[in-house]
Each structure stands twice: as C-alpha cells, then as structure tokens.
Design an enzyme around this catalytic site. Structure first.
Site, PDB file in Angstrom:
ATOM      1  N   HIS A  10      -7.985  -7.885  45.125  1.00 19.43           N
ATOM      2  CA  HIS A  10      -9.347  -7.586  44.659  1.00 19.43           C
ATOM      3  C   HIS A  10      -9.982  -8.919  44.248  1.00 19.43           C
ATOM      4  CE1 HIS A  10     -12.360  -6.102  41.744  1.00 19.43           C
ATOM      5  NE2 HIS A  10     -12.241  -4.911  42.294  1.00 19.43           N
ATOM      6  N   ASP A  12      -1.243  -7.501  38.963  1.00 26.56           N
ATOM      7  CA  ASP A  12      -2.478  -6.755  38.742  1.00 26.56           C
ATOM      8  C   ASP A  12      -2.152  -5.270  38.856  1.00 26.56           C
ATOM      9  OD1 ASP A  12      -4.798  -5.301  39.096  1.00 26.56           O
ATOM     10  OD2 ASP A  12      -5.765  -6.756  40.423  1.00 26.56           O
ATOM     11  N   GLN A  40      -4.467  -0.669  39.834  1.00 25.96           N
ATOM     12  CA  GLN A  40      -4.355   0.524  40.687  1.00 25.96           C
ATOM     13  C   GLN A  40      -2.967   1.157  40.639  1.00 25.96           C
ATOM     14  OE1 GLN A  40      -6.771   2.037  42.053  1.00 25.96           O
ATOM     15  NE2 GLN A  40      -8.394   0.509  42.194  1.00 25.96           N
ATOM     16  N   LYS A  49      -9.509   3.291  34.783  1.00 19.89           N
ATOM     17  CA  LYS A  49      -8.863   3.801  35.994  1.00 19.89           C
ATOM     18  C   LYS A  49      -7.655   4.660  35.649  1.00 19.89           C
ATOM     19  CE  LYS A  49     -10.056  -0.321  38.689  1.00 19.89           C
ATOM     20  NZ  LYS A  49     -11.092   0.076  39.644  1.00 19.89           N
ATOM     21  N   CYS A  90     -14.783  -4.668  46.938  1.00 18.56           N
ATOM     22  CA  CYS A  90     -14.496  -5.920  46.221  1.00 18.56           C
ATOM     23  C   CYS A  90     -13.252  -6.596  46.788  1.00 18.56           C
ATOM     24  CB  CYS A  90     -14.318  -5.707  44.720  1.00 18.56           C
ATOM     25  SG  CYS A  90     -15.785  -5.106  43.918  1.00 18.56           S
TER      26      CYS A  90
HETATM   27  C1  LIG Z   1      -6.673  -3.982  42.329  1.00 17.72           C
HETATM   28  C2  LIG Z   1      -7.788  -4.173  41.352  1.00 17.72           C
HETATM   29  N1  LIG Z   1      -7.796  -5.266  40.584  1.00 17.72           N
HETATM   30  C3  LIG Z   1      -8.765  -5.481  39.676  1.00 17.72           C
HETATM   31  C4  LIG Z   1      -9.803  -4.605  39.510  1.00 17.72           C
HETATM   32  C5  LIG Z   1     -10.866  -4.896  38.500  1.00 17.72           C
HETATM   33  O1  LIG Z   1     -10.748  -3.999  37.446  1.00 17.72           O
HETATM   34  P1  LIG Z   1     -11.869  -3.902  36.331  1.00 17.72           P
HETATM   35  O2  LIG Z   1     -13.182  -3.748  37.053  1.00 17.72           O
HETATM   36  O3  LIG Z   1     -11.480  -2.689  35.571  1.00 17.72           O
HETATM   37  O4  LIG Z   1     -11.801  -5.138  35.517  1.00 17.72           O
HETATM   38  C6  LIG Z   1      -9.846  -3.460  40.293  1.00 17.72           C
HETATM   39  C7  LIG Z   1     -10.971  -2.505  40.157  1.00 17.72           C
HETATM   40  O5  LIG Z   1     -11.550  -2.041  41.116  1.00 17.72           O
HETATM   41  C8  LIG Z   1      -8.817  -3.241  41.237  1.00 17.72           C
HETATM   42  O6  LIG Z   1      -8.832  -2.161  42.016  1.00 17.72           O
END
Ligand SMILES: Cc1ncc(COP(=O)(O)O)c(C=O)c1O
Lengths: 150, 426
Positions: free
Chosen positions: B143, B220, B223, B246, B384
C-alpha cells in the site's frame, strides 16, 4: 435501473466502444494531459488550430466509459469551433453535468452533449465527464502542465 | 478445521462467549446496525470492508457511554473522572497487548492508524539508522502507506528503496527476497495481507530470513489482524501495525507495536505534552515508552472503542471467523470464475478476504456505479497500490472484500449485479 440507463445512454456506450478521433497527432499546436488521480483516468489531448479556429482534436489514453465518451464527443463537437465558441460550450457542459443548468433549456446548443445530462444524478461521476473539458479548457488558455481533477 | 494459512500464528486460548462450534454470520449481522440499511431502495450488500469495516453495537455503545458518563482527559487530573478515563485508556492498551500477544504493554503505542505507525518508524528508527547507500526493502504489493514514508526518509538520508518482486499470481519471490538482503539493508517493511490482491505473505518465514542477517522487520498488519490470529512473539516481528477502523473499531485510532528494546533506542516522533518528564527552556527529558511516542491528548474515545472492538472480536473463536471468511471467499472465487468476461487479479495460493477483478474492457468505476445502484458497495480504483496495478498492466480493478458479517447470499447478489453490468455494456 432507470437512472443507470439515464447515465449510460446509447450514445455514451457507443462512443465508449468506438471513440472518435482516438489517436495521437503529429502536428498538434497544443498537447495536454488530463489525469484523475482518484480513479486513474488518464488521457492526452491534441489540438490543432487553423486561423483562430479549432481545426482538429484528438486524444489517447484510458479511463471509464463516461470520461472516454465525453472525450470522444468533445473531440467531434469542437471541430471547426472558435475559441470563444469552445469556451461557451465548456461553460454549458460543466453547468449541465453539475446540475447548475437545466439541459431542457439548452437542448439546441447542446446537441449530442445532452446525453451527459444524466451525470448530474451521480455526483461522484461528474469529474469523469468534465475531465476532457477541463483539459481542453486548459489547453486553450495556455496551461502547459498536466490538468488534474484534484 | 485445520486452516493451512495459520503457519504464521496461533491465537492464545481464551474463553469464547460465542464459541459454539459453528459461526453464524447471519446472527453476527444483527450486531451491526448499519447492515439493515437500504441503498437506492435495495438492501445494502457491503463488500468494502478492506477499505473500512462497519462497527458493531458494542463499539458504538462503549464510545457513547464513555462520552456520556466517563469522559475526561488522561494522565493529567487528580479528579475522579480523569482517573476513570486514564484507567479505561490504559486498559485499552492492555486489551491490544493481549490481542496480539505482545510481551509488555509499553510495546503498544496508540497512533492514528497504520499510516501514522509506519511514518513514526520511518521518521525515528529510519532517520537514526539510515545513511547514504543504506537500503530499505519493501515488497511489490505494498500500500502507498508502506512505500511513501520510506521514500521520504530514503531521499532525506540518501538511502535506497529496494523492492521484492512477485509472480503473476501475486506471490512474493522469496529467493529474490533473500538475495536482496545485504549488509546495507537496515529494515524490511512488508505487508502481511495485500489490500489489492488478498495475498497472505509468509511473513514468519521472511522475518526468520531477515533475522539471520540481524535485519529488523516491520509488518503492515492493516489487512491481517481482523482476519488472522496474530501473535507478535511467535512471528518475532520487530514492528507490527494496526488500523482500528479496519478491525470493527472507530476511525482515528491504530497501534504501532514495537519490541521494547528497539523503541527505547528510538528518538521521539512528535514533541509536546505527555511525552516528557521535565521541560526547561534549556533541556527536556523525554518520557518512557509508550508515552515518549504519544505526544498530546490522544484519541481516548478511539482507543476505548478500539478495545471494545477487539473484545467483541475475541468473543468469537478467530479460527471460526477465519473458516467462515475463507468459505465466503472461496464461494465468491468459484462463482465469479464462472463469469466469462471476468478475470480475477490476485490468485495466490494463500489469500484472505479480498477479491479483485476486471470485467472485459469495462472500467471498474462503471462497474462500481452500476453495482451501487443495486445496493452493492465495492471499491473501484487502484486501491492506493499503484505499483501493483502497474505490475499487472491494468489501470484499476474492482474489488469486493469480505468481513465476518458477509455471507454467501452477498456473493450471489454481487454475481447478479455483475450480470447487470454486463447487460448495460453489451
Ligand atoms: C495494507 C494496508 N496498509 C496500510 C493502509 C493504511 O491504513 P490507514 O489508512 O488506516 O492508515 C491500508 C489501508 O487501506 C492498507 O490496506
């Protein structure tokens, strides 16, 4: 489903499938990129002038049906128009798709552009329809950078 | 059931209020008030949980009660309410600690979400550790939140971002990964589950490989933690990130987990109240972890709501949630594979809860608009993760993502919706 048919009119679906003027242009007087970072729609527009009129518009790129049909129809509509006429159409088109103008009152001037009246019911899709027009407007008014919807 | 994807972690045993042997998603739906809504006159089919999950009543009630009856600032007052609020906030920290099986509560730092957690590590750990020519290793399926913060610090420090490649299914190339690691590698940052493809990465193995070379690893978990049991000690990750929104919790709250020894060595992130022990105009002494990294008034209600979400999640057997979600994903994969014009993007052996697809030349935005008219909420775009789209040579995908409250019926509605899309476009 009716609203969907209002949005995806036959004219729009046709132009999406078989876009007009879908090619690059070697002798273009203006080349400008249009980009919607939210959905990734990305087009390059080419304009060629003769005297002070728009002699030819073409475009390349990819995007959703609304943006592609809008680009296609715009490229056809602008052929032979003066800069002033193009500006008037720009104002008219953006007015219609944002719901600020009533298409019924402008049917004659709109011609094929009337097909986009349904976009006003879909606020998140307005930018798809206006992207080509904003890019063209930028090209006519001397912008030489990429036009972004954001 | 023996879930094969559990090689990464197993949940610590706790008493399960709902563990009756068979998970009942229809009953679970009753806990989520929003799911009874109609959209454009149709019953809502919510298939966008990878962007954000809906909230169970337990979370809404907890936050409402906190503001109505227990609210005050934390760590400051001597009065009763401040004590109550501080206790609830620190209890929330321990709830997260237990949820991911961290060794110590100080290892749980409340932040806004995964994005802030990664920026924190990049700006503190990264700024301290990275020099000219050093390397940060990320994967091809990150992401933007796990790319851009590293790019920023790499640019500042003259360091280099290296990328682990993936195959056409959306699986990381572990041999290439091992080859990428070298004496200049200062950190590996990799997603546990890909939000665009659904791939579950073998992070435990990847951490083992990195640790053989003494390289720390950030996972990370944005998800993963809502779908898979997470045990940070078993994973042995150095950092792990969570996004509350999430995981059935509120927006604005998330967690950075870090091993205490690492956190202790890192400089503070932001300056302000709560992160100090003493301040004079000449010198400031920083507080201990986790407070060193929690400058200013935190999202108190968010943390408490997040803890309520985790407590709700833990009232089920995570393995049963997992089995249910696997069933829905598998059913969706089979059902959608039956549609000729449809191509699934992301076909890794191990996947969780994400189904990305393209539909002949129909742009995902058009798919999304038409499905929305049928009450079906999906995501359309690059999610993203533009490098992922580039890797597969497509501008965007349509993405259906599943959570514990989704059912096979939702999948049937999606399939019907897709047929309607095809009808409009042919
Ligand atoms: C794999 C992953 N990393 C990071 C993020 C960013 O998370 P947040 O927007 O809650 O900071 C997301 C959110 O879509 C994600 O799916």
């Amino acid at each position: 489903m009716d609203e969907i048919r209002e949005l995806y009119q036959e004219v729009i679906l046709d132009h999406n499938k078989h876009p007009h003027n879908f090619r690059s242009m070697e002798n273009a007087d203006a080349v400008l990129e249009g980009f919607n970072p939210l959905c990734g729609d990305h087009y390059t527009f080419y304009l060629r002038f003769e005297d002070d009129a728009i002699a030819e518009v073409s475009f390349e790129g990819s995007g959703c049906a609304i943006s592609k049909a809008s680009a296609s129809i715009m490229s056809a509509v602008l052929q032979g128009k003066s800069r002033e006429e193009a500006d008037v159409l720009f104002e008219l088109f953006t007015g219609i798709v944002t719901g600020k103008l009533d298409p019924v009152e402008h049917l004659e001037k709109l011609g094929k552009l009337a097909a986009f009246a349904g976009v006003a019911e879909f606020p998140v899709r307005v930018k798809c329809a206006t992207l080509p027009w904003h890019t063209m407007h930028g090209a006519l008014h001397g912008s030489d950078s990429q036009i972004s919807t954001e | 059931m023996t879930p094969t994807i559990l090689n990464d972690a197993t949940a610590p045993a706790v008493q399960k209020e709902h563990a009756s042997g068979s998970f009942d998603a229809v009953k679970v739906r009753e806990d989520f008030p929003i799911l009874t809504q109609r959209v454009h006159g149709k019953p809502l089919v919510y298939l966008d949980s990878a962007a954000s999950t809906q909230k169970p009543r337990a979370v809404l009630d907890t936050m409402q009660r906190f503001y109505a009856e227990q609210y005050s600032n934390v760590h400051r007052g001597v009065h009763q309410l401040s004590q109550v609020a501080t206790d609830l906030y620190e209890d929330a920290r321990r709830t997260v600690q237990r949820f991911i099986n961290a060794e110590r509560e100080e290892e749980i730092i409340f932040v806004r979400g995964t994005t802030e957690a990664i920026n924190l590590v990049a700006q503190t750990f990264g700024r301290r550790e990275l020099g000219t020519g050093d390397e940060v290793v990320v994967s091809a399926m990150e992401h933007h939140a796990n790319i851009v913060p590293w790019q920023m610090i790499c640019q500042e420090r003259g360091a280099v971002l290296r990328v682990i490649p993936m195959n056409d299914h959306g699986e990381l190339d572990l041999d290439a990964y091992a080859d990428l690691l070298g004496p200049r590698t200062k950190i590996v940052a990799v997603t546990h589950v890909s939000n665009a493809l659904g791939s579950i990465n073998p992070v435990r193995e990847m951490i083992r490989i990195a640790h053989e070379r003494d390289i720390p690893v950030l996972v990370d978990g944005a998800q993963s933690a809502q779908h898979l049991p997470i045990d940070v000690r078993q994973l042995d990750c150095d950092f792990f990130t969570l996004s509350g929104h999430k995981m059935y919790g509120p927006t604005g709250i998330g967690v950075l987990y870090g091993k205490k020894a690492l956190l202790d060595r890192m400089p503070p992130y932001q300056g302000g109240g709560d992160m100090i022990l003493s301040v004079t105009f000449e010198k400031t002494t920083y507080n201990e972890v986790p407070f060193k990294f929690e400058a200013g008034t935190p999202d108190i209600a968010g943390a408490i709501g997040f803890a309520a979400a985790l407590t709700y999640l833990r009232s089920f057997d995570i393995h049963e949630i997992l089995a249910h979600e696997k069933d829905v994903l598998q059913y969706a994969t089979e059902t959608l594979s039956g549609i000729d014009a449809l191509r699934i993007v992301g076909t890794a052996e191990e996947k969780a809860s994400v189904l990305s697809f393209t539909l002949c030349a129909i742009h995902p935005h058009d798919i999304g608009t038409i499905l929305d008219q049928h009450g079906i909420a999906i995501r359309a775009g690059h999610h993203c993760a533009q490098p992922v789209m580039q890797r597969f040579g497509i501008p965007a995908t349509a993405r259906a993502s599943f959570a514990m409250y989704n059912t096979r019926e939702d999948v049937d509605r999606l399939a019907e919706g897709i047929e309607q899309v095809l009808e409009v476009f042919t």
